[in-house]
Enzyme design. Structure first.
Site, PDB file in Angstrom:
ATOM      1  N   CYS A  10       0.779  -1.289   0.088  1.00  0.00           N
ATOM      2  CA  CYS A  10      -0.136   0.005   0.032  1.00  0.00           C
ATOM      3  C   CYS A  10       0.755   1.156   0.063  1.00  0.00           C
ATOM      4  O   CYS A  10       0.280   2.102  -0.612  1.00  0.00           O
ATOM      5  CB  CYS A  10      -1.008  -0.015   1.221  1.00  0.00           C
ATOM      6  SG  CYS A  10      -2.191  -1.166   1.062  1.00  0.00           S
ATOM      7  N   CYS A  30     -14.921   0.740   5.518  1.00  0.00           N
ATOM      8  CA  CYS A  30     -14.011   0.229   4.599  1.00  0.00           C
ATOM      9  C   CYS A  30     -13.936   1.180   3.545  1.00  0.00           C
ATOM     10  O   CYS A  30     -14.788   1.670   3.079  1.00  0.00           O
ATOM     11  CB  CYS A  30     -14.193  -1.107   3.985  1.00  0.00           C
ATOM     12  SG  CYS A  30     -14.757  -2.200   5.356  1.00  0.00           S
ATOM     13  N   HIS A  59      -8.825   4.308  -3.043  1.00  0.00           N
ATOM     14  CA  HIS A  59      -7.445   4.057  -2.622  1.00  0.00           C
ATOM     15  C   HIS A  59      -6.811   3.059  -3.676  1.00  0.00           C
ATOM     16  O   HIS A  59      -6.883   1.735  -3.644  1.00  0.00           O
ATOM     17  CB  HIS A  59      -7.811   2.937  -1.375  1.00  0.00           C
ATOM     18  CG  HIS A  59      -6.523   2.353  -0.958  1.00  0.00           C
ATOM     19  ND1 HIS A  59      -5.100   2.868  -1.346  1.00  0.00           N
ATOM     20  CD2 HIS A  59      -6.171   1.312  -0.248  1.00  0.00           C
ATOM     21  CE1 HIS A  59      -4.031   2.158  -0.625  1.00  0.00           C
ATOM     22  NE2 HIS A  59      -4.813   1.171  -0.255  1.00  0.00           N
TER      23      HIS A  59
END
Lengths: 468, 392
Positions: free
Chosen positions: B89, B210, B336
């Site tokens: 990430c 989330c 993301h």
């Protein structure tokens, strides 16, 4: 013939689900249906049941697993049709790399075949300690009359050359080349009898009577008798004047457990002194043997607990777990192919659940193969040892979003084992009772069935909950 | 510390979202164009001497073997040196760090750092969820992304009394900010009740705890600080960075109430920049899940360990709070797209430092902004970059 073959300890296991016969009957438009059958959850099969029963028998025996000379396993349908079924179970129960034994399969008669082969090895002196495991998780043909009675379960015995509380007695056996229940080559499910009355009148009752009368001459106190259809067992008992067989209550609770049935029906009765006659049948063969207990056999008192309980499930749940109800679409493949190097490197540590204890700081690193250096101190000196199989939950989650073949909800827990090791494992269905600090035990389960290969490893099961 | 200082003279991104109509290459071209456009005195693309590309998973859009050569062609600079950085990430923030080091080393005067990620060309089942079957066949089986963080939520609640409402307040704040960010995937405000009523994804986390699966790209242009005035009168400088690793498996964690990789990376970044948490005006932190932001603000030293939930609920991290966090909407609202995430966070820091953040602008008293990612198996890698308007 069995010489001084002694029975030291016993253990039993049944799967965590119970399917009421009425559920199956309703699906096929049939009224009624009596009793229930024990059926496997998606992560259970004949091997996981065998491992659990074996673990209990070995624990009751008080023996170290590495002194067991061999494993004799009887199961109608081993998890690998061809493959390392026996080797996987031997490793899963902690037997040494030098252990021997045999796998008997192909019909429910495999259970007594395994028992007699082990007894012969002990009698002949080629084994001092023999582990006998009988297990089955039959996949019945859908809509067959015996479907509702097709159960699952396992029994295990530790045989020794001396020092047990019970002895194996004489045996009687008959063989006739008739077809009873069978599964054809390449077929997924077991077919029912061709003609129930033909089987009853010409095959089953005459053979069993002949066998039973011979065994009955030996002052048998209790019986474990086969009951293929829910009625024949009672008929046979009446004809033998056997009263209500000890096995009747077992059949009532878990159904017909195939290769496990004869022993599973008998073990509970070994909780007291006396002689039990047990009969196994299948594949054109029938064999009876007596076991005489001089005192309660170790582990026998726990058998009732292993047979009772279980969560009642729907027909659809049972079908899905057996792989008979399959969703359309692709499933996500396992990242590591089950035939590949990681499984060769990791076989012992996965099936034997090994940790590497750091010689310098005591930290247990798991699994050893990915830890050339200690996670706490960096040392490279380790001693391999089996991990404790009991611990407490440090933290957990319940994964509700999973692609096929996973089935949500899937609980995962970080567990602090009693020996200080920390592991993260999936949790069995007992998860409703998961809580921080809660007790768990580790049990062998089937993690996946990938490219035709069953993949086994340990899961955590909460202790003290009804679901087993 | 003696290193050649680095300035950020351009930054930009494309609107994040489910960009089914754009290719990886088109996203990269869009982000590069936005960065070029942002340079105050104009920027000739030919000045780019080298590119560092962050793409975490070519597997998510069907180009498994992606190297560093895809992006130069896509942005019209075929032939330039280009290296692809994959570091979970933090791939984007690590590409930025490596790009900064390339300039600081004196090897290059002008570099492009660009993050591009296609998350939605494959279905969720074949994409992120497939992770459930990846890794160790037993010890990580079933470990989808939420499993990496949800155990920390369970434990944080147990040890510090953190509540589902406190977790939800992170999502509420970040959606509020995202609704003010034209580049955010989600631009709607939500309530605590919405979060708690959303479906369970991985207990104790709900769907709105989330971040979404988002396509996107972002780019920054880095130059030697002493050359910055050719490009802008309002340069932003790299004050410092920190990287750290931790054991990769969850069962190897000694604590489930903090992320050691973040704590170590923070120590290193603050030391390099000569700053402390109190000197930071705003931060873009890794909020892949609500619990992650709570861990982050504790591990970065903005609040005491255990106080992250209370701080979030009481508004300390809101736009008007003591330490505004994720003014862009964060991963939760902005999205993301893994390789692009860190670069997009740096773009938000750049805007805040230059006073260009519009409705989201916060008070930049000290002139310092912090950017943070954490991830990988077991959240075992963290990268932090600190940007500043203060002259080196």
């Amino acid at each position: 013939m069995t010489g001084g073959v002694q029975l030291l300890a016993v253990g039993a296991a049944t799967p965590s689900w119970r399917l009421p016969a009425t559920e199956v009957g309703a699906a096929w438009g049939r009224a009624g249906g009596r009793g229930q059958a024990a059926v496997c959850a998606p992560d259970e099969d004949t091997l996981t049941l065998a491992a659990e029963a074996a673990g209990r028998a070995l624990a009751a025996s008080g023996l170290q697993t590495d002194i067991v000379d061999g494993l004799w396993w009887g199961t109608t349908r081993p998890p690998f049709a061809e493959g390392p079924s026996h080797a996987v179970l031997a490793r899963a129960v902690g037997l040494s790399h030098r252990s021997g034994g045999a796998l008997a399969s192909g019909s429910p008669h495999a259970g007594v075949e395994a028992l007699l082969a082990a007894a012969d090895a002990v009698g002949a002196g080629t084994a001092q300690v023999a582990l006998v495991v009988v297990s089955d998780a039959i996949v019945p043909g859908l809509g067959t009359p015996f479907e509702a009675r097709a159960g699952a379960g396992a029994a295990a015995l530790v045989l020794v050359s001396h020092g047990g509380g019970a002895s194996l007695g004489p045996r009687v056996t008959r063989t006739h080349p008739y077809l009873d229940r069978y599964r054809g080559d390449g077929e997924a499910v077991t077919r029912d009898l061709y003609d129930g009355r033909l089987f009853r009148e010409e095959v089953f009752l005459p053979t069993m009577r002949e066998l039973g009368e011979q065994l009955g001459a030996l002052d048998v106190d209790r019986w474990s008798l086969p009951d293929p259809d829910g009625r024949l067992g009672a008929t046979l008992a009446r004809q033998l004047g056997a009263g209500t067989p000890a096995s009747a209550a077992v059949y009532e609770t878990v159904g017909d457990t195939g290769a496990a049935a004869a022993l599973l029906g008998a073990l509970g009765a070994l909780d007291a002194a006396g002689t039990i006659g047990l009969v196994g049948w299948g594949g054109g063969r029938a064999t009876g043997i007596t076991i005489t207990a001089r005192e309660p056999v170790r582990g026998a008192v726990l058998v009732a607990d292993a047979i009772g309980g279980g969560r009642t499930v729907t027909y659809a749940e049972a079908l899905r777990a057996r792989g008979q109800l399959v969703s359309s679409g692709e499933t996500v493949p396992m990242g590591v192919p089950p035939q590949s190097a990681q499984f060769v490197r990791g076989a012992d540590e996965m099936l034997g659940l090994l940790g590497a204890r750091c010689v310098d700081c005591g930290t247990i690193n798991t699994p050893p193969s990915i830890h050339p250096h200690c996670i706490s101190c960096g040392s490279a000196k380790f001693v391999l040892e089996p991990l404790a199989r009991h611990g407490r939950v440090h933290t957990f989650v319940v994964n509700e979003t999973m692609p096929a073949p996973f089935v949500a909800p899937l609980p995962l827990a970080v567990i602090d084992l009693d020996d200080g090791a920390r592991v993260m494992l999936q949790v069995t269905e007992s998860a409703a009772a998961l809580e921080l600090g809660g007790e768990v035990e580790l049990v062998m389960r089937r993690y996946a069935h990938e490219r035709g290969v069953p993949v086994y490893g340990y899961k955590a099961r909460t202790v003290g909950t009804e679901a087993r | 510390m003696s290193w050649n200082r680095v300035a950020v003279v351009g930054a930009g991104l494309i609107k994040f979202g489910e960009l089914f109509d754009q290719s990886y290459e088109q996203m990269a071209a869009g982000a590069f164009a936005a960065a070029v456009e942002s340079v105050d005195h104009g920027f000739d693309p030919e000045q780019v001497e080298a590119a560092f590309v962050a793409t975490q998973r070519g597997t998510l859009w069907g180009q498994e073997g992606i190297g560093g050569n895809t992006v130069p062609s896509a942005i019209g600079l075929a032939g330039i040196p280009c290296t692809r950085i994959e570091n979970a990430c933090p791939s984007g923030s690590d590409a930025f760090r490596v790009g900064a080091m390339a300039v600081a080393s004196g090897v290059h005067d002008v570099v492009l750092v660009i993050g591009v990620e296609k998350m939605r060309d494959k279905s969720a089942e074949e994409g992120l969820l497939a992770r459930a079957a990846a890794g160790h066949p037993i010890f990580t089986r079933g470990e989808t992304a939420p499993v990496l963080f949800a155990p920390f939520a369970t434990r944080h609640m147990h040890e510090f009394g953190t509540t589902p409402e406190m977790l939800a307040s992170v999502a509420v704040k970040n959606h509020y900010n995202g609704a003010r960010d034209p580049y955010a995937h989600f631009q709607n405000e939500i309530t605590v009740e919405d979060v708690l009523a959303s479906p369970a994804v991985c207990r104790p986390l709900h769907l709105l705890d989330c971040c979404p699966q988002t396509d996107g790209a972002a780019a920054t242009l880095l130059v030697r600080a002493d050359l910055a005035d050719r490009f802008t009168d309002r340069p932003v400088y790299v004050a410092g960075f920190g990287v750290a690793t931790d054991h990769p498996y969850l069962h190897e964690k000694s604590s489930f109430v903090g992320l050691k990789a973040t704590q170590l990376a923070a120590e290193r970044a603050y030391a390099m920049a000569g700053l402390s948490p109190a000197d930071i005006d705003c931060a873009e932190v890794h909020d892949c899940f609500t619990i992650t932001e709570i861990l982050d603000i504790e591990d970065l030293g903005f609040v005491d360990k255990g106080k992250g939930g209370v701080a979030s609920l009481s508004g300390e991290t809101a736009l008007t709070g003591r330490i505004p966090v994720n003014t862009s909407g964060g991963l939760l609202a902005k999205g993301h797209p893994i390789g692009a995430t860190g670069v997009a966070q740096l773009t938000e820091c750049w805007w805040q430092l230059r006073g260009d953040a519009g409705d989201r602008q916060v008070d930049m008293r000290h002139g310092n902004a912090l950017q943070h990612n954490v991830g990988g198996r077991g959240s075992g890698v963290s990268v932090i970059n600190i940007l500043t308007t203060n002259q080196p």
